[in-house]
Scaffold this active site. Structure first.
Site, PDB file in Angstrom:
ATOM      1  N   ARG A 178      -3.571   5.569   4.134  1.00 32.27           N
ATOM      2  CA  ARG A 178      -5.030   5.514   3.948  1.00 32.27           C
ATOM      3  C   ARG A 178      -5.694   5.444   5.316  1.00 32.27           C
ATOM      4  O   ARG A 178      -6.699   6.085   5.572  1.00 32.27           O
ATOM      5  CB  ARG A 178      -5.418   4.326   3.085  1.00 32.27           C
ATOM      6  CG  ARG A 178      -5.342   4.568   1.589  1.00 32.27           C
ATOM      7  CD  ARG A 178      -3.994   5.066   1.089  1.00 32.27           C
ATOM      8  NE  ARG A 178      -3.937   5.207  -0.347  1.00 32.27           N
ATOM      9  CZ  ARG A 178      -3.583   4.227  -1.191  1.00 32.27           C
ATOM     10  NH1 ARG A 178      -3.191   3.055  -0.722  1.00 32.27           N
ATOM     11  NH2 ARG A 178      -3.590   4.442  -2.489  1.00 32.27           N
ATOM     12  N   ASP A 207       0.835   9.104   1.053  1.00 38.12           N
ATOM     13  CA  ASP A 207      -0.044   8.821  -0.082  1.00 38.12           C
ATOM     14  C   ASP A 207      -0.987  10.007  -0.255  1.00 38.12           C
ATOM     15  O   ASP A 207      -0.895  10.998   0.484  1.00 38.12           O
ATOM     16  CB  ASP A 207      -0.811   7.493   0.123  1.00 38.12           C
ATOM     17  CG  ASP A 207      -1.026   6.767  -1.207  1.00 38.12           C
ATOM     18  OD1 ASP A 207      -1.619   7.371  -2.118  1.00 38.12           O
ATOM     19  OD2 ASP A 207      -0.596   5.609  -1.324  1.00 38.12           O
ATOM     20  N   HIS A 282       0.498   9.811  -6.320  1.00 40.54           N
ATOM     21  CA  HIS A 282       0.076   9.619  -4.924  1.00 40.54           C
ATOM     22  C   HIS A 282       0.597  10.723  -3.995  1.00 40.54           C
ATOM     23  O   HIS A 282       0.966  10.457  -2.854  1.00 40.54           O
ATOM     24  CB  HIS A 282       0.522   8.243  -4.401  1.00 40.54           C
ATOM     25  CG  HIS A 282      -0.233   7.091  -5.018  1.00 40.54           C
ATOM     26  ND1 HIS A 282      -1.557   6.832  -4.748  1.00 40.54           N
ATOM     27  CD2 HIS A 282       0.159   6.134  -5.907  1.00 40.54           C
ATOM     28  CE1 HIS A 282      -1.942   5.750  -5.441  1.00 40.54           C
ATOM     29  NE2 HIS A 282      -0.934   5.320  -6.148  1.00 40.54           N
ATOM     30  N   ASP A 345       4.565   4.295  -8.453  1.00 46.06           N
ATOM     31  CA  ASP A 345       3.381   3.625  -8.993  1.00 46.06           C
ATOM     32  C   ASP A 345       2.274   4.591  -9.382  1.00 46.06           C
ATOM     33  O   ASP A 345       2.187   5.694  -8.861  1.00 46.06           O
ATOM     34  CB  ASP A 345       2.813   2.637  -7.949  1.00 46.06           C
ATOM     35  CG  ASP A 345       2.394   3.356  -6.663  1.00 46.06           C
ATOM     36  OD1 ASP A 345       3.178   4.203  -6.186  1.00 46.06           O
ATOM     37  OD2 ASP A 345       1.296   3.091  -6.161  1.00 46.06           O
ATOM     38  N   GLU A 346       1.448   4.130 -10.294  1.00 37.72           N
ATOM     39  CA  GLU A 346       0.165   4.756 -10.619  1.00 37.72           C
ATOM     40  C   GLU A 346       0.220   6.280 -10.754  1.00 37.72           C
ATOM     41  O   GLU A 346      -0.583   6.996 -10.186  1.00 37.72           O
ATOM     42  CB  GLU A 346      -0.876   4.371  -9.548  1.00 37.72           C
ATOM     43  CG  GLU A 346      -1.118   2.891  -9.478  1.00 37.72           C
ATOM     44  CD  GLU A 346      -2.154   2.513  -8.423  1.00 37.72           C
ATOM     45  OE1 GLU A 346      -2.945   1.600  -8.693  1.00 37.72           O
ATOM     46  OE2 GLU A 346      -2.177   3.130  -7.334  1.00 37.72           O
ATOM     47  N   PHE A 439      -2.621  -8.574   0.539  1.00 39.65           N
ATOM     48  CA  PHE A 439      -3.416  -8.990   1.693  1.00 39.65           C
ATOM     49  C   PHE A 439      -4.634  -8.093   1.922  1.00 39.65           C
ATOM     50  O   PHE A 439      -5.380  -8.292   2.874  1.00 39.65           O
ATOM     51  CB  PHE A 439      -2.535  -9.068   2.946  1.00 39.65           C
ATOM     52  CG  PHE A 439      -1.578 -10.238   2.963  1.00 39.65           C
ATOM     53  CD1 PHE A 439      -1.536 -11.157   1.916  1.00 39.65           C
ATOM     54  CD2 PHE A 439      -0.709 -10.434   4.031  1.00 39.65           C
ATOM     55  CE1 PHE A 439      -0.648 -12.236   1.922  1.00 39.65           C
ATOM     56  CE2 PHE A 439       0.167 -11.506   4.061  1.00 39.65           C
ATOM     57  CZ  PHE A 439       0.195 -12.410   3.010  1.00 39.65           C
ATOM     58  N   ASP A 440      -4.831  -7.104   1.019  1.00 40.87           N
ATOM     59  CA  ASP A 440      -6.111  -6.382   1.067  1.00 40.87           C
ATOM     60  C   ASP A 440      -7.164  -7.166   0.279  1.00 40.87           C
ATOM     61  O   ASP A 440      -8.356  -6.876   0.376  1.00 40.87           O
ATOM     62  CB  ASP A 440      -5.991  -4.935   0.559  1.00 40.87           C
ATOM     63  CG  ASP A 440      -5.368  -4.802  -0.821  1.00 40.87           C
ATOM     64  OD1 ASP A 440      -4.716  -5.765  -1.308  1.00 40.87           O
ATOM     65  OD2 ASP A 440      -5.519  -3.715  -1.426  1.00 40.87           O
ATOM     66  N   TRP A 488      -2.547  -2.908   1.907  1.00 42.22           N
ATOM     67  CA  TRP A 488      -3.096  -1.572   1.640  1.00 42.22           C
ATOM     68  C   TRP A 488      -4.360  -1.409   2.463  1.00 42.22           C
ATOM     69  O   TRP A 488      -5.139  -2.356   2.598  1.00 42.22           O
ATOM     70  CB  TRP A 488      -3.397  -1.420   0.148  1.00 42.22           C
ATOM     71  CG  TRP A 488      -2.193  -1.625  -0.709  1.00 42.22           C
ATOM     72  CD1 TRP A 488      -1.853  -2.754  -1.385  1.00 42.22           C
ATOM     73  CD2 TRP A 488      -1.153  -0.678  -0.958  1.00 42.22           C
ATOM     74  NE1 TRP A 488      -0.658  -2.566  -2.043  1.00 42.22           N
ATOM     75  CE2 TRP A 488      -0.209  -1.307  -1.806  1.00 42.22           C
ATOM     76  CE3 TRP A 488      -0.916   0.636  -0.552  1.00 42.22           C
ATOM     77  CZ2 TRP A 488       0.945  -0.662  -2.251  1.00 42.22           C
ATOM     78  CZ3 TRP A 488       0.225   1.282  -0.996  1.00 42.22           C
ATOM     79  CH2 TRP A 488       1.142   0.639  -1.837  1.00 42.22           C
ATOM     80  N   THR A 489      -4.574  -0.197   2.967  1.00 45.12           N
ATOM     81  CA  THR A 489      -5.598  -0.082   4.013  1.00 45.12           C
ATOM     82  C   THR A 489      -6.787   0.826   3.667  1.00 45.12           C
ATOM     83  O   THR A 489      -7.419   1.383   4.551  1.00 45.12           O
ATOM     84  CB  THR A 489      -4.943   0.411   5.325  1.00 45.12           C
ATOM     85  OG1 THR A 489      -4.279   1.650   5.070  1.00 45.12           O
ATOM     86  CG2 THR A 489      -3.949  -0.608   5.849  1.00 45.12           C
ATOM     87  N   GLU A 490      -7.081   0.974   2.366  1.00 43.21           N
ATOM     88  CA  GLU A 490      -8.266   1.768   2.025  1.00 43.21           C
ATOM     89  C   GLU A 490      -9.487   1.271   2.803  1.00 43.21           C
ATOM     90  O   GLU A 490     -10.279   2.056   3.314  1.00 43.21           O
ATOM     91  CB  GLU A 490      -8.584   1.657   0.531  1.00 43.21           C
ATOM     92  CG  GLU A 490      -7.626   2.385  -0.390  1.00 43.21           C
ATOM     93  CD  GLU A 490      -6.545   1.459  -0.929  1.00 43.21           C
ATOM     94  OE1 GLU A 490      -6.159   0.506  -0.212  1.00 43.21           O
ATOM     95  OE2 GLU A 490      -6.067   1.697  -2.053  1.00 43.21           O
TER      96      GLU A 490
HETATM   97  C1  TNX Z   1      -2.409  -0.291  -6.091  1.00 45.57           C
HETATM   98  S1  TNX Z   1       0.227  -1.555  -5.391  1.00 45.57           S
HETATM   99  C2  TNX Z   1      -1.606   0.601  -5.402  1.00 45.57           C
HETATM  100  C3  TNX Z   1      -2.063   1.154  -4.116  1.00 45.57           C
HETATM  101  C4  TNX Z   1      -3.433   0.653  -3.753  1.00 45.57           C
HETATM  102  C5  TNX Z   1      -3.536  -0.811  -4.094  1.00 45.57           C
HETATM  103  C6  TNX Z   1      -4.819  -1.453  -3.672  1.00 45.57           C
HETATM  104  C7  TNX Z   1       0.625  -0.108  -5.703  1.00 45.57           C
HETATM  105  C8  TNX Z   1       2.019   0.089  -5.925  1.00 45.57           C
HETATM  106  N1  TNX Z   1      -0.312   0.857  -5.765  1.00 45.57           N
HETATM  107  O1  TNX Z   1      -2.030   2.564  -4.164  1.00 45.57           O
HETATM  108  O2  TNX Z   1      -3.634   0.867  -2.395  1.00 45.57           O
HETATM  109  O3  TNX Z   1      -3.396  -0.983  -5.483  1.00 45.57           O
HETATM  110  O4  TNX Z   1      -4.751  -2.860  -3.790  1.00 45.57           O
END
Ligand code: TNX
Length: 628
Positions: A178, A207, A282, A345-346, A439-440, A488-490
């Site tokens: 990010r 990502d 991602h 993830d996601e 830690f974000d 995470w660094t968004e």
């Molecule tokens: C979820 S934690 C994500 C990241 C995001 C984060 C923001 C994870 C495995 N996936 O893509 O940056 O939340 O907190």
């Protein structure tokens, strides 16, 4: 008479009581059973007096070329202590006297726990025993105890430390996709991990918003995938979302040479580097570079410019697997780590649901649905990685639709995934957002905190997280191999902000990973040991979030008389305050002794405090309203 009675009744002791745990700095040091060491060791016995390090002190080593010893030599050089280190094999043992000696002993035969060490400091000398990582961690403890004097001189308080970690895995993650952080900063990040005995750096290299590692066979991954046209400004969603972009191209990646440099730098500090190639979700940056890996080849894809979860990502075709296997081969060539992180993830599944190709694969492989397809995808990737004698780690979504054999699970969506995986006999790393491991997330409710993704992870929440769920039986508990915090660094674009979000929470997490549960004590950590550690970090040029003054509260209290006892949260810092409701600054009154307030009936006094460090770092302000 009435007046006196009401005065007596209204004497308010809330603040005084709150401040009781926070004694005077000198007393605090004395009451701390851990000699100020973070993470707190397994056992400490404090001695009397101190060892005096002088230009005549002999540093004696039995393994001069060992990497832990090389690290210590470099430390001594930078600290201006001991110009030479003596190799044990060159001295006549019969004539040797062990006075004024620092002896780093790696060849003793005592039994020691993995990564453990023993450190004995008395007026005559210091002996540190440990093998490999144990010696390295003993050195970290010793360095924390060294109080520098004038050039060539230092004092080290006497005491005995016996120590080893609670968990074999103690990790810290960094998202460089990010936002990108250069090699010099990654080294600085690794340095602070090493100081607190962390041993795994989880490097989130790819990502939607950027592919950050050079892959020679697929150069477009970085030529195209490491660059985005612009970046979201402000929050992605919610009432304060701007909907705007900065209209500024952004990019950056690590060459393979730079990766080797980082891997070696970390290894010299007993830190393993785990690369993450996030799959199959991602992967916008990947399909922007190679659209043929997507499910709809007629579309054009852009490297992500906003945050969140995308509809598009790689298609699980044979062509994609071939490319991914080759990418992973290059990754495994660069990273000797036994663990390779494959994400998981996601994955929104949207592109797969739209795709005839996916429907065909589901039918052909006799899968249930798109969830089954994700599980099939992950297990093919896992098998490939395992065929090279590596272990895969995945985010807890890899549990859905069946867990690939031998996979290690990172439990991030709470602890459910971790519990389920441990019950299935899989190793687990605990990193739950709900446990203060993200830690974000914001560190306090103050409006003065910088822009963040939200959440709430104050220092005490991170500190008090217990990684081993009590629902697991003894055998299952053994599968919890450690803890990790994720960054995470968004919303974190600069090194200074990374450090602000990292510190001091990383120290709390490190203690969770290292220190036996019975010894962990938030008050001792935050009030008695942290102030000194933060002063050390300040000297080393780290930014950090300055905790509010010890004893300061954000509340409204009723009463006529208050005594406020405060203490700076950083050694050497000052507490500044106002009592007229204005925001305090470094030019306001300096706290020097307990503050006595008598509040006239019907009025309110507002006490606002901040902590300002000698380097000018400032805490958020606290507001205590005293009403009568
Ligand atoms: C979820 S934690 C994500 C990241 C995001 C984060 C923001 C994870 C495995 N996936 O893509 O940056 O939340 O907190």
């Amino acid at each position: 008479m009435r007046r006196i009675k009401s005065l007596n009744q209204k004497i308010n002791t809330v603040l005084v009581l709150l401040a009781l745990g926070a004694s005077h700095p000198v007393l605090a040091q004395k009451s701390d059973p851990n000699m100020g060491i973070v993470p707190a060791p397994v056992s400490v016995s404090k001695g009397k007096g101190a060892f005096k390090f002088t230009p005549e002190t002999i540093v004696l080593v039995d393994s001069p070329n060992h990497k832990a010893i090389k690290f210590f030599k470099e430390y001594l050089r930078k600290a201006g202590l001991a110009t030479s280190v003596t190799d044990m094999s060159t001295v006549d043992k019969k004539r040797m006297s062990l006075t004024n000696t620092v002896y780093l002993n790696m060849t003793f035969s005592d039994e020691m726990r993995p990564e453990g060490y023993e450190l004995n400091i008395d007026g005559d000398g210091i002996e540190l025993r440990g093998h490999g990582a144990g010696m390295f961690y003993g050195i970290q403890t010793l360095i924390q105890l060294i109080e520098p004097g004038s050039k060539g001189y230092a004092t080290i308080p006497c005491g005995k430390v016996r120590d080893f970690p609670r968990f074999p895995y103690r990790g810290m993650h960094l998202d460089v996709a990010r936002h990108f952080f250069d090699v010099a900063f990654i080294k600085k990040y690794i340095d602070v991990m090493a100081m607190y005995k962390l041993n795994n750096f989880h490097w989130h290299l790819t990502d939607d918003q950027g592919w950050r590692v050079e892959i020679k066979k697929y150069p477009k991954l970085t030529e195209v995938g490491s660059k985005r046209a612009q970046t979201r400004v402000g929050r992605e969603s919610g009432p304060t979302a701007t909907g705007m972009f900065d209209n500024t191209p952004y990019g950056g990646f690590y060459t393979q040479e730079e990766v080797y440099e980082i891997v070696n730098y970390a290894a010299a500090r007993y830190i393993n580097v785990i690369p993450e190639i996030d799959l199959p979700g991602h992967t916008m940056a990947m399909i922007a570079a190679y659209p043929e890996l997507s499910c709809d080849k007629s579309k054009t894809y852009q490297v992500g410019e906003k945050w969140g979860v995308y509809d598009d990502f790689v298609c699980p075709t044979e062509e994609t697997f071939k490319v991914l296997f080759e990418v992973l081969n290059e990754v495994m060539d660069m990273f000797p780590s036994k663990y390779i992180h494959i994400g998981g993830d996601e994955c929104s599944k949207v592109a797969w649901k739209r795709s005839q190709v996916c429907r065909d694969i589901i039918a052909e492989k006799k899968l249930m649905n798109e969830e089954g397809l994700q599980s099939y995808f992950v297990s093919r990737i896992a098998k490939h990685v395992q065929s090279q004698q590596r272990q895969v780690i995945g985010w807890d979504e890899i549990l859905e639709g069946g867990l690939a054999e031998g996979a290690v699970v990172m439990s991030w969506r709470g602890t459910k995934g971790g519990i389920a995986a441990a019950q299935l006999g899989h190793d687990v790393i605990m990193t739950p957002g709900s446990g203060g491991m993200y830690f974000d997330h914001v560190q306090s409710k103050s409006p003065q905190e910088p822009l963040s993704i939200g959440g709430f992870a104050p220092l005490d929440k991170t500190y008090n997280y217990e990684p081993v769920p009590s629902v697991l039986n003894k055998a299952q508990q053994k599968h919890i191999i450690g803890v990790q915090a994720n960054l995470w660094t968004e919303y974190i674009a600069t090194p200074g902000k990374v450090e602000y979000m990292l510190l001091p929470r990383m120290l709390a997490m490190a203690e969770t990973g290292w220190t036996p549960t019975q010894i962990r004590d938030y008050k001792d950590f935050a009030n008695d040991r942290l102030p000194h550690q933060l002063a050390l970090l300040d000297n080393l040029g780290y930014n950090y979030r300055v905790p509010v003054a010890i004893g300061a509260v954000d509340t409204t209290m009723k009463g006529s008389k208050f005594t406020v006892v405060l203490e700076p949260s950083v050694e050497g810092a000052k507490v500044h305050y106002t009592i007229d409701g204005t925001e305090p600054s470094a030019t306001d009154l300096i706290y020097s002794a307990p503050l006595e307030f008598k509040i006239p009936e019907g009025s309110t006094v507002t006490l606002k405090t901040i902590v300002v460090t000698p380097s000018g770092k400032t805490s958020v302000s606290t507001t205590a309203k005293m009403q009568n």
